[in-house]
Design a protein around this motif. Structure first.
Motif, PDB file in Angstrom:
ATOM      1  N   LEU A 165       0.896  -1.100  -0.003  1.00 59.00           N
ATOM      2  CA  LEU A 165       0.085   0.094  -0.130  1.00 59.00           C
ATOM      3  C   LEU A 165       0.926   1.246   0.023  1.00 59.00           C
ATOM      4  N   LEU A 166       1.929   1.306   0.756  1.00 60.04           N
ATOM      5  CA  LEU A 166       2.771   2.443   1.004  1.00 60.04           C
ATOM      6  C   LEU A 166       3.636   2.668  -0.674  1.00 60.04           C
ATOM      7  N   THR A 167       3.770   1.536  -1.190  1.00 53.60           N
ATOM      8  CA  THR A 167       4.520   1.610  -2.520  1.00 53.60           C
ATOM      9  C   THR A 167       3.586   2.023  -3.440  1.00 53.60           C
ATOM     10  N   GLU A 168       2.460   1.768  -3.483  1.00 53.83           N
ATOM     11  CA  GLU A 168       1.377   2.023  -4.391  1.00 53.83           C
ATOM     12  C   GLU A 168       1.089   3.412  -4.341  1.00 53.83           C
ATOM     13  N   MET A 169       1.077   3.974  -3.026  1.00 47.54           N
ATOM     14  CA  MET A 169       0.710   5.313  -2.893  1.00 47.54           C
ATOM     15  C   MET A 169       1.980   6.201  -3.212  1.00 47.54           C
ATOM     16  N   GLY A 170       3.278   5.749  -2.889  1.00 49.55           N
ATOM     17  CA  GLY A 170       4.345   6.415  -3.553  1.00 49.55           C
ATOM     18  C   GLY A 170       4.246   6.654  -4.998  1.00 49.55           C
ATOM     19  N   ALA A 171       3.730   5.452  -5.395  1.00 51.06           N
ATOM     20  CA  ALA A 171       3.803   5.657  -7.072  1.00 51.06           C
ATOM     21  C   ALA A 171       2.962   6.646  -7.480  1.00 51.06           C
ATOM     22  N   ARG A 172       1.930   6.595  -7.036  1.00 49.00           N
ATOM     23  CA  ARG A 172       0.661   7.536  -7.418  1.00 49.00           C
ATOM     24  C   ARG A 172       0.853   8.961  -7.182  1.00 49.00           C
ATOM     25  N   LEU A 173       1.694   9.293  -6.037  1.00 50.31           N
ATOM     26  CA  LEU A 173       2.401  10.495  -5.775  1.00 50.31           C
ATOM     27  C   LEU A 173       3.280  11.041  -6.454  1.00 50.31           C
ATOM     28  N   GLY A 174       4.310  10.091  -7.410  1.00 53.23           N
ATOM     29  CA  GLY A 174       5.244  10.524  -8.130  1.00 53.23           C
ATOM     30  C   GLY A 174       6.533  10.308  -7.717  1.00 53.23           C
ATOM     31  N   GLN A 175       6.633   9.654  -6.409  1.00 52.00           N
ATOM     32  CA  GLN A 175       7.909   9.711  -5.789  1.00 52.00           C
ATOM     33  C   GLN A 175       8.828   8.699  -7.008  1.00 52.00           C
ATOM     34  N   ASP A 176       8.451   7.945  -7.735  1.00 51.74           N
ATOM     35  CA  ASP A 176       9.307   7.079  -8.496  1.00 51.74           C
ATOM     36  C   ASP A 176       9.477   7.481  -9.915  1.00 51.74           C
ATOM     37  N   ASP A 177       9.022   8.619 -10.217  1.00 53.97           N
ATOM     38  CA  ASP A 177       9.041   9.161 -11.796  1.00 53.97           C
ATOM     39  C   ASP A 177      10.209   9.154 -12.152  1.00 53.97           C
ATOM     40  N   GLU A 178      11.550   9.737 -11.476  1.00 51.30           N
ATOM     41  CA  GLU A 178      12.729   9.472 -12.094  1.00 51.30           C
ATOM     42  C   GLU A 178      13.383   8.329 -12.460  1.00 51.30           C
ATOM     43  N   TYR A 179      12.465   7.246 -12.011  1.00 52.47           N
ATOM     44  CA  TYR A 179      13.139   5.793 -12.235  1.00 52.47           C
ATOM     45  C   TYR A 179      12.160   5.158 -13.313  1.00 52.47           C
TER      46      TYR A 179
END
Length: 73
Positions: free
Chosen positions: A18-32
């Motif tokens: 759930l934390l990973t999904e939330m981070g992805a939706r917030l764009g925390q991993d966009d650079e990767y």
């Protein structure tokens, strides 16, 4: 709960997902998300077991002309 254990291994596994999904939706991993494979000198797939890495690793590697190898546990 059997559902959590069967699908996420543990309650912590569910929380991590759930934390990973939330981070992805917030764009925390966009650079990767986009890899410039023209600049990649070495591509390494690390997995706990060879059976996990092989299908994904082979598909990605072959798509970019890169060999993939692994060590089974």
């Amino acid at each position: 709960m059997p559902y959590i254990h069967d699908n996420f291994a543990s309650f912590n596994g569910l929380v991590r997902l759930l934390l990973t999904e939330m981070g992805a939706r917030l764009g925390q991993d966009d650079e990767y998300r986009q890899v410039d494979f023209a600049r990649v000198e070495r591509l390494v797939f690390v997995c706990l077991g060879n059976f996990c890495r092989s299908p994904f690793g082979e598909c990605v590697a072959k798509g970019h002309g890169i060999r993939s190898a692994g060590f089974g546990l």
